[in-house]
Design a protein around this motif. Sequence first.
Motif, PDB file in Angstrom:
ATOM      1  N   ALA A 184       0.830  -1.208   0.000  1.00 51.57           N
ATOM      2  CA  ALA A 184       0.000   0.000   0.000  1.00 51.57           C
ATOM      3  C   ALA A 184       0.859   1.250   0.000  1.00 51.57           C
ATOM      4  CB  ALA A 184      -0.942  -0.001   1.202  1.00 51.57           C
ATOM      5  N   GLN A 185       1.927   1.242   0.787  1.00 51.09           N
ATOM      6  CA  GLN A 185       2.819   2.400   0.827  1.00 51.09           C
ATOM      7  C   GLN A 185       3.517   2.593  -0.511  1.00 51.09           C
ATOM      8  OE1 GLN A 185       6.574   2.232   3.166  1.00 51.09           O
ATOM      9  NE2 GLN A 185       5.761   4.027   4.241  1.00 51.09           N
ATOM     10  N   HIS A 188       1.098   4.176  -2.956  1.00 53.06           N
ATOM     11  CA  HIS A 188       0.922   5.608  -2.703  1.00 53.06           C
ATOM     12  C   HIS A 188       2.127   6.418  -3.156  1.00 53.06           C
ATOM     13  CE1 HIS A 188      -2.559   4.540  -0.224  1.00 53.06           C
ATOM     14  NE2 HIS A 188      -2.855   5.825  -0.211  1.00 53.06           N
ATOM     15  N   ASP A 192      -0.162   8.743  -8.371  1.00 49.83           N
ATOM     16  CA  ASP A 192      -0.892   9.881  -7.805  1.00 49.83           C
ATOM     17  C   ASP A 192      -2.347   9.470  -7.608  1.00 49.83           C
ATOM     18  OD1 ASP A 192      -2.026  12.268  -7.087  1.00 49.83           O
ATOM     19  OD2 ASP A 192      -1.326  13.390  -8.839  1.00 49.83           O
ATOM     20  N   LEU A 193      -2.620   8.817  -6.473  1.00 48.60           N
ATOM     21  CA  LEU A 193      -3.961   8.288  -6.233  1.00 48.60           C
ATOM     22  C   LEU A 193      -5.008   9.387  -6.126  1.00 48.60           C
ATOM     23  CD1 LEU A 193      -3.338   5.364  -3.703  1.00 48.60           C
ATOM     24  CD2 LEU A 193      -3.423   5.312  -6.203  1.00 48.60           C
ATOM     25  N   GLU A 194      -4.643  10.528  -5.555  1.00 51.42           N
ATOM     26  CA  GLU A 194      -5.619  11.616  -5.420  1.00 51.42           C
ATOM     27  C   GLU A 194      -6.086  12.109  -6.779  1.00 51.42           C
ATOM     28  OE1 GLU A 194      -4.246  14.746  -2.955  1.00 51.42           O
ATOM     29  OE2 GLU A 194      -4.111  13.503  -1.142  1.00 51.42           O
ATOM     30  N   HIS A 244      -5.564  -2.936  -1.938  1.00 53.26           N
ATOM     31  CA  HIS A 244      -4.519  -2.041  -1.447  1.00 53.26           C
ATOM     32  C   HIS A 244      -4.851  -0.570  -1.691  1.00 53.26           C
ATOM     33  CE1 HIS A 244      -1.766  -5.190  -0.282  1.00 53.26           C
ATOM     34  NE2 HIS A 244      -1.856  -5.759  -1.471  1.00 53.26           N
ATOM     35  N   LEU A 245      -6.067  -0.298  -2.107  1.00 56.39           N
ATOM     36  CA  LEU A 245      -6.482   1.077  -2.353  1.00 56.39           C
ATOM     37  C   LEU A 245      -7.316   1.596  -1.177  1.00 56.39           C
ATOM     38  CD1 LEU A 245      -7.438   0.778  -6.130  1.00 56.39           C
ATOM     39  CD2 LEU A 245      -5.464   1.969  -5.165  1.00 56.39           C
ATOM     40  N   PRO A 246      -7.489   2.923  -1.096  1.00 57.01           N
ATOM     41  CA  PRO A 246      -8.292   3.474  -0.001  1.00 57.01           C
ATOM     42  C   PRO A 246      -9.718   2.927  -0.026  1.00 57.01           C
ATOM     43  CG  PRO A 246      -7.055   5.198  -1.118  1.00 57.01           C
ATOM     44  CD  PRO A 246      -6.898   3.965  -1.947  1.00 57.01           C
ATOM     45  N   TRP A 249     -13.027   3.277  -2.932  1.00 55.99           N
ATOM     46  CA  TRP A 249     -12.333   3.761  -4.133  1.00 55.99           C
ATOM     47  C   TRP A 249     -13.366   4.138  -5.187  1.00 55.99           C
ATOM     48  CZ3 TRP A 249      -8.066   5.879  -5.418  1.00 55.99           C
ATOM     49  CH2 TRP A 249      -7.567   5.849  -6.733  1.00 55.99           C
TER      50      TRP A 249
END
Length: 283
Positions: A184-185, A188, A192-194, A244-246, A249
């Motif tokens: 997950a780290q 991130h 650029d997940l945001e 592994h995503l927020p 999603w």
Amino acid sequence: MEDDDILDTPVTAEGPQQRPQSLMLTFFGNHVLEEGDLCVYSGSIIEVLGRVGVGEQAVRSTLTRMVNRGLLRRRREGRKMFFGLTPQATRVLEDGRTRIWKQGAVNDDWDGSWTLLGFSLPDSWNRRRHDLRSRLAWSGFGALYSGLWIAPGKVDVAAVVAELDLADHVKIFHALADDSTDIAQMIHGTWDLESIAARYVTFDKRWTAHLDAGAGDDPIGTRLRLVSEWLWTIRTDPRLPARHLPPEWPARAAQETFRRVAEHTELPARRMAGELLETTPFG
């Protein structure tokens, strides 16, 4: 669809402002790709793209540019000019069709494997480096380090490397992460997940509002905008493993909205295309 027009699409409050070539590719993907060796009269193309705000001169210049780039071929019948897909464009569109209609935006079945690609190019090869990075991004890769890119799953990228004539400068591996690696780290830090999430949220809001507004009277134009914008939305999404995503999603909700609008417009757009498009076999 490794198209720089998609990468460079400007965004306004009303959404991405699709460039003519991106819309043209979507048009041929919607109405020609599955029809075999078919050509479409330029006047018909002008009519359809005019429905999404592309002027006649822009359509004509885009057609000429795409012929010069080897994406379209043309055939004259009397005073009319018809345009069809080249093998190169067909490959591009088939790749896009797989991403849009078959793979989906949510990766629930990741097997834990990764594809790693390392490259080292001379400093003077700026354009080839740009082309490689663009193609890698479309194939789901992110830059783990400057010359080491990584993608989830087993990705067959050898054809891309060969097409760019970079086989002597690239090494490809398939591997599993060690247990000590925080996946997950790493995700991130690499993607650029945001920004990816924001595209999905924006798409979902706009097209949910479209559904709430009820049926429109231009299904062919609506479907052209829909597919083109969805392609832009997923363009930089590598389909990272969902676990592994927020939480929540937004790709899942956006994909459901896309499929609802696509289903709603499919038959009306097909009927309208039958009325508007003048076509002829290329052979």
